[in-house]
Write a protein that holds these residues in place. Structure first.
Motif, PDB file in Angstrom:
ATOM      1  N   GLU A  93       0.832  -1.216   0.000  1.00  0.00           N
ATOM      2  CA  GLU A  93       0.000   0.000   0.000  1.00  0.00           C
ATOM      3  C   GLU A  93       0.857   1.253   0.000  1.00  0.00           C
ATOM      4  N   LEU A  94       1.905   1.216   0.853  1.00  0.00           N
ATOM      5  CA  LEU A  94       2.790   2.387   0.920  1.00  0.00           C
ATOM      6  C   LEU A  94       3.502   2.605  -0.415  1.00  0.00           C
ATOM      7  N   PHE A  95       3.926   1.511  -1.024  1.00  0.00           N
ATOM      8  CA  PHE A  95       4.604   1.647  -2.314  1.00  0.00           C
ATOM      9  C   PHE A  95       3.648   2.203  -3.379  1.00  0.00           C
ATOM     10  N   ALA A  96       2.388   1.683  -3.352  1.00  0.00           N
ATOM     11  CA  ALA A  96       1.402   2.195  -4.303  1.00  0.00           C
ATOM     12  C   ALA A  96       1.147   3.679  -4.101  1.00  0.00           C
ATOM     13  N   GLU A  97       1.104   4.091  -2.797  1.00  0.00           N
ATOM     14  CA  GLU A  97       0.893   5.510  -2.513  1.00  0.00           C
ATOM     15  C   GLU A  97       2.068   6.346  -3.011  1.00  0.00           C
ATOM     16  N   LEU A  98       3.277   5.820  -2.746  1.00  0.00           N
ATOM     17  CA  LEU A  98       4.449   6.544  -3.248  1.00  0.00           C
ATOM     18  C   LEU A  98       4.455   6.614  -4.768  1.00  0.00           C
ATOM     19  N   GLU A  99       4.023   5.526  -5.410  1.00  0.00           N
ATOM     20  CA  GLU A  99       3.989   5.509  -6.872  1.00  0.00           C
ATOM     21  C   GLU A  99       2.972   6.504  -7.407  1.00  0.00           C
ATOM     22  N   ARG A 100       1.806   6.575  -6.695  1.00  0.00           N
ATOM     23  CA  ARG A 100       0.797   7.558  -7.119  1.00  0.00           C
ATOM     24  C   ARG A 100       1.323   8.981  -6.964  1.00  0.00           C
ATOM     25  N   GLU A 101       2.004   9.217  -5.855  1.00  0.00           N
ATOM     26  CA  GLU A 101       2.564  10.560  -5.673  1.00  0.00           C
ATOM     27  C   GLU A 101       3.602  10.870  -6.744  1.00  0.00           C
ATOM     28  N   ARG A 102       4.438   9.825  -7.021  1.00  0.00           N
ATOM     29  CA  ARG A 102       5.448  10.051  -8.064  1.00  0.00           C
ATOM     30  C   ARG A 102       4.790  10.343  -9.414  1.00  0.00           C
ATOM     31  N   LEU A 103       3.756   9.523  -9.737  1.00  0.00           N
ATOM     32  CA  LEU A 103       3.061   9.750 -11.006  1.00  0.00           C
ATOM     33  C   LEU A 103       2.380  11.116 -11.029  1.00  0.00           C
ATOM     34  N   HIS A 104       1.761  11.468  -9.864  1.00  0.00           N
ATOM     35  CA  HIS A 104       1.113  12.773  -9.791  1.00  0.00           C
ATOM     36  C   HIS A 104       2.125  13.898  -9.998  1.00  0.00           C
ATOM     37  N   THR A 105       3.294  13.725  -9.343  1.00  0.00           N
ATOM     38  CA  THR A 105       4.338  14.747  -9.514  1.00  0.00           C
ATOM     39  C   THR A 105       4.812  14.812 -10.961  1.00  0.00           C
ATOM     40  N   THR A 106       4.965  13.611 -11.579  1.00  0.00           N
ATOM     41  CA  THR A 106       5.404  13.586 -12.990  1.00  0.00           C
ATOM     42  C   THR A 106       4.365  14.232 -13.895  1.00  0.00           C
ATOM     43  N   VAL A 107       3.087  13.873 -13.640  1.00  0.00           N
ATOM     44  CA  VAL A 107       2.015  14.459 -14.463  1.00  0.00           C
ATOM     45  C   VAL A 107       1.957  15.966 -14.275  1.00  0.00           C
ATOM     46  N   ALA A 108       2.081  16.395 -12.999  1.00  0.00           N
ATOM     47  CA  ALA A 108       2.040  17.837 -12.753  1.00  0.00           C
ATOM     48  C   ALA A 108       3.194  18.552 -13.444  1.00  0.00           C
ATOM     49  N   ARG A 109       4.386  17.927 -13.364  1.00  0.00           N
ATOM     50  CA  ARG A 109       5.542  18.547 -14.007  1.00  0.00           C
ATOM     51  C   ARG A 109       5.358  18.611 -15.522  1.00  0.00           C
ATOM     52  N   ARG A 110       4.843  17.507 -16.093  1.00  0.00           N
ATOM     53  CA  ARG A 110       4.616  17.524 -17.545  1.00  0.00           C
ATOM     54  C   ARG A 110       3.513  18.487 -17.929  1.00  0.00           C
ATOM     55  N   GLN A 111       2.498  18.581 -17.053  1.00  0.00           N
ATOM     56  CA  GLN A 111       1.426  19.531 -17.343  1.00  0.00           C
ATOM     57  C   GLN A 111       1.951  20.959 -17.310  1.00  0.00           C
ATOM     58  N   ASP A 112       2.797  21.240 -16.323  1.00  0.00           N
ATOM     59  CA  ASP A 112       3.404  22.581 -16.278  1.00  0.00           C
ATOM     60  C   ASP A 112       4.235  22.844 -17.530  1.00  0.00           C
ATOM     61  N   GLU A 113       4.976  21.820 -17.956  1.00  0.00           N
ATOM     62  CA  GLU A 113       5.791  21.989 -19.157  1.00  0.00           C
ATOM     63  C   GLU A 113       4.912  22.224 -20.389  1.00  0.00           C
ATOM     64  N   LEU A 114       3.820  21.419 -20.458  1.00  0.00           N
ATOM     65  CA  LEU A 114       2.900  21.606 -21.593  1.00  0.00           C
ATOM     66  C   LEU A 114       2.251  22.985 -21.564  1.00  0.00           C
ATOM     67  N   GLU A 115       1.898  23.430 -20.358  1.00  0.00           N
ATOM     68  CA  GLU A 115       1.312  24.772 -20.247  1.00  0.00           C
ATOM     69  C   GLU A 115       2.309  25.837 -20.670  1.00  0.00           C
ATOM     70  N   ARG A 116       3.573  25.658 -20.267  1.00  0.00           N
ATOM     71  CA  ARG A 116       4.592  26.622 -20.705  1.00  0.00           C
ATOM     72  C   ARG A 116       4.750  26.601 -22.219  1.00  0.00           C
ATOM     73  N   ARG A 117       4.754  25.381 -22.771  1.00  0.00           N
ATOM     74  CA  ARG A 117       4.864  25.286 -24.233  1.00  0.00           C
ATOM     75  C   ARG A 117       3.643  25.908 -24.916  1.00  0.00           C
ATOM     76  N   GLN A 118       2.465  25.643 -24.317  1.00  0.00           N
ATOM     77  CA  GLN A 118       1.257  26.230 -24.906  1.00  0.00           C
ATOM     78  C   GLN A 118       1.301  27.748 -24.837  1.00  0.00           C
ATOM     79  N   ALA A 119       1.749  28.277 -23.700  1.00  0.00           N
ATOM     80  CA  ALA A 119       1.864  29.731 -23.573  1.00  0.00           C
ATOM     81  C   ALA A 119       2.864  30.287 -24.583  1.00  0.00           C
ATOM     82  N   ALA A 120       4.000  29.570 -24.752  1.00  0.00           N
ATOM     83  CA  ALA A 120       4.989  30.022 -25.737  1.00  0.00           C
ATOM     84  C   ALA A 120       4.411  29.958 -27.147  1.00  0.00           C
ATOM     85  N   ALA A 121       3.624  28.881 -27.430  1.00  0.00           N
ATOM     86  CA  ALA A 121       3.018  28.767 -28.760  1.00  0.00           C
ATOM     87  C   ALA A 121       2.003  29.874 -28.991  1.00  0.00           C
TER      88      ALA A 121
END
Length: 467
Positions: A111-139
């Motif tokens: 359970e703890l590993f799954a929670e850590l994995e979800r947090e990691r995925l959430h952090t990765t998604v958030a980071r990619r979303q921020d990057e996509l938003e920056r790219r969208q703003a630049a576009a």
């Protein structure tokens, strides 16, 4: 989360051995440190044999961490030593469960590993979303800049179109003004010619009246001689002849006065008109200087021309004038050549080698001439424009002038005569009322043709008509 769900992530069963090295890195490094410290104690605590090759490393490689994990899993005693040497804050919750292994630790670990994995995925998604938003703003910013540049370019293009339209309008106005000025100049030239004719006629009238006055003076002198030769005697018929001569002289004097008045008035009008038109030409001034002032013949009978003399008639010389191009048509453009080829009774005088060497430079001169003559025959048949082509003299036995099919006249100059001079001579020999177009790119030929009132087109323009 249920135990089955906790044990399963993406369809793979999770256990303590399936936890990634990255999650247990701190616990594994502490395990190596515990083994190294145990070897240094007195008495030494032996380290697991599998870890001894890696105890001297300052930073354990990945292979050492994998080996340390297997050793801890297999060696319960060593695992408890490591667990006793650490706290949960040092190794993290997952590492603490892996080392202490309380009841149901596997499920909790999953359970703890799954929670850590979800947090990691959430952090990765958030980071990619921020990057996509920056790219969208630049576009979006790039699109806005591109739209702004497009609008500026469109505005610049519209400004250029407006300037071009204004320039064309000004050109049309200038062409209309030029045409009006040429028409006015032609009309003033005709008026000046008419006034000069009136002036010459007045001079002839004065000369004729002076001649008549001179004859009356001679008659009067003849009538006076008999009366003076026999003073005191009755002259008889001579007195009547004298009276008639006196009456005729009085009538002639009155006529002379009227004629002088008419001549003076005509000369005043002619002088005013000539002053308004810019003065007489050089040839006309020389003619006036040669004949002298017109008033001298009226005021000085002794200077009158002999009896029966007739004043020379003024014969104006007709000069050739180049054809005016339609509005918006430039002399060096293809439409000008097309327009000139369709003018009625036009004569094209072609500088042969100047055109053929440009049109067929890879052929020998004989083939160049043949190609040019064939093309000119076709052009003459298509447009109806009479064409004469002049080549510089050749060394073979060809005739100097001949007529090609389609009434095309081909001429070769004689020795020591260039085609340039022959072309200008043909311009002068052609009647002034017939439009002439000289075809050459030679500057001397073009300037000479323009000075003689002919239109000119270049060799390139003619080749454009032929092709």
């Amino acid at each position: 989360m249920s135990l089955g769900a906790a044990r399963t992530l993406n369809g793979v069963v999770k256990s303590e051995k399936s936890a990634p090295i990255t999650s247990l890195r701190t616990a594994l490094q502490i395990a190596l440190a515990v083994a190294r410290l145990g070897e240094a104690e007195h008495p030494p605590v032996p380290a697991p044999s599998g870890l001894r090759p890696y105890l001297g490393f300052a930073k354990a490689p990945k292979a050492a961490l994998e080996l340390c994990r297997r050793v801890v899993d297999d060696d319960e005693t060593f695992r408890r030593r490591v667990a006793a040497a650490v706290t949960v804050d040092q190794v993290g919750a997952l590492g603490w469960l892996w080392l202490t292994r309380p009841e149901h630790w596997e499920a909790t670990s999953a359970e703890l590993f799954a929670e850590l994995e979800r947090e990691r995925l959430h952090t990765t998604v958030a980071r990619r979303q921020d990057e996509l938003e920056r790219r969208q703003a630049a576009a979006v910013e790039a699109a806005q800049l591109a739209e702004q540049a497009r609008r500026e370019a469109a505005a610049g293009l519209e400004a250029v179109r407006i300037e071009l339209a204004e320039a064309r309008r000004q050109i049309r106005e200038l062409l209309v003004r030029m045409e009006q000025a040429e028409t006015a100049a032609a009309r003033q030239h005709d008026e000046r010619i008419g006034l000069l004719r009136q002036l010459k006629a007045a001079e002839a009238l004065v000369a004729r009246r002076s001649s008549e006055n001179r004859g009356l003076r001679e008659q009067l002198d003849q009538a006076r001689r008999p009366a003076e030769a026999r003073p005191g005697e009755d002259p008889g018929p001579s007195r009547d002849l004298l009276r008639a001569a006196i009456d005729a002289a009085a009538g002639a004097a009155q006529t002379m006065t009227q004629a002088a008045s008419e001549v003076t008035k005509a000369m005043a009008q002619a002088g005013a008109a000539l002053t308004q038109l810019g003065g007489a030409s050089t040839d006309e001034q020389e003619a006036d200087q040669g004949h002298g002032p017109a008033t001298s013949a009226a005021t000085d009978p002794a200077g009158a021309p002999p009896r029966g003399a007739v004043a020379p008639a003024f014969v104006p010389i007709e000069r050739r004038r180049a054809l005016r191009m339609p509005p918006g048509t430039f002399e060096d453009a293809h439409p000008a050549a097309v327009y000139l080829s369709r003018v009625s009774q036009v004569l094209f005088l072609v500088d042969g080698y100047n055109v053929s060497k440009l049109g067929w430079p890879d052929l020998e001169l004989r083939l160049q001439r043949e190609r040019l003559v064939e093309a000119l025959v076709t052009l003459q048949a298509r447009t109806g424009a009479q064409t004469d082509v002049v080549f510089d003299g050749v060394d073979d036995a060809e005739v100097h002038a001949r007529v090609a099919p389609g009434r095309l006249r081909v001429e070769f100059t004689v020795a020591a005569v260039e085609a340039d001079d022959r072309l200008l001579e043909l311009v002068e020999l052609t009647p002034a009322r017939r439009p002439v177009v000289v075809v050459s790119s030679d500057r001397r030929v073009r300037d000479g043709a323009r000075q003689r009132g002919a239109n000119t087109i270049s060799a390139e323009q003619l080749l454009g008509l032929l092709r």
